[in-house]
Design a protein around this motif. Structure first.
Motif, mmCIF file in Angstrom:
data_model
loop_
_atom_site.group_PDB
_atom_site.id
_atom_site.type_symbol
_atom_site.label_atom_id
_atom_site.label_comp_id
_atom_site.label_asym_id
_atom_site.label_seq_id
_atom_site.Cartn_x
_atom_site.Cartn_y
_atom_site.Cartn_z
ATOM 1 N N MET A 1 39.672 38.897 35.892
ATOM 2 C CA MET A 1 38.578 39.751 35.500
ATOM 3 C C MET A 1 37.236 39.045 35.694
ATOM 4 O O MET A 1 36.263 39.671 36.086
ATOM 5 N N ARG A 24 37.758 47.583 41.984
ATOM 6 C CA ARG A 24 38.916 47.746 41.103
ATOM 7 C C ARG A 24 39.665 46.422 41.090
ATOM 8 O O ARG A 24 39.901 45.831 42.132
ATOM 9 N N ASP A 25 40.023 46.017 39.909
ATOM 10 C CA ASP A 25 40.741 44.747 39.760
ATOM 11 C C ASP A 25 42.100 45.033 39.146
ATOM 12 O O ASP A 25 42.230 45.174 37.935
ATOM 13 N N LYS A 26 43.095 45.180 39.996
ATOM 14 C CA LYS A 26 44.478 45.341 39.529
ATOM 15 C C LYS A 26 45.122 43.963 39.681
ATOM 16 O O LYS A 26 44.764 43.051 38.984
ATOM 17 N N GLU A 27 46.042 43.828 40.608
ATOM 18 C CA GLU A 27 46.612 42.506 40.872
ATOM 19 C C GLU A 27 45.645 41.666 41.689
ATOM 20 O O GLU A 27 45.573 40.458 41.537
ATOM 21 N N ARG A 28 44.935 42.336 42.593
ATOM 22 C CA ARG A 28 43.879 41.710 43.380
ATOM 23 C C ARG A 28 42.720 42.683 43.466
ATOM 24 O O ARG A 28 42.875 43.870 43.192
ATOM 25 N N ILE A 29 41.559 42.204 43.861
ATOM 26 C CA ILE A 29 40.350 43.012 43.848
ATOM 27 C C ILE A 29 40.221 43.795 45.155
ATOM 28 O O ILE A 29 40.349 43.223 46.238
ATOM 29 N N GLN A 65 41.519 36.031 45.561
ATOM 30 C CA GLN A 65 41.758 37.152 44.645
ATOM 31 C C GLN A 65 41.203 38.473 45.178
ATOM 32 O O GLN A 65 41.453 39.530 44.607
#
Length: 86
Positions: A1, A24-29, A65
């Motif tokens: 984050m 959007r930041d899930k597993e990667r941005i 990331q």
């Protein structure tokens, strides 16, 4: 984050309003940068511009990331949003 917040700040500095930065930041941005600066530039030149910003502003570990940042013009953004509405 923390990397997503840093990336958002960096991109907003390089692409201030009325340009837009969406992340959007899930597993990667992943994200989209909408800017008039991309007009008359092919997709490779747009990505080179984004890549240069990330290379200069993020560490190697932070760049890992980031999965993808898409560069579009305001007109392209509008065309894509019309397609989504249908």
């Amino acid at each position: 984050m923390a990397v997503a917040r840093k990336l958002r700040r960096i991109l907003k500095e390089h692409f201030p309003p009325p340009d837009k930065v969406e992340l959007r930041d899930k597993e990667r941005i992943i994200g989209i940068v909408t800017s008039k600066r991309f007009r008359r530039k092919d997709s490779m030149r747009r990505q080179d511009l984004i890549h240069d910003i990330l290379s200069n502003e993020l560490t190697k570990e932070e760049r890992r990331q980031v999965l993808m940042i898409v560069a579009v013009t305001p007109e392209e953004e509008l065309a894509y949003s019309v397609d989504d509405d249908q």
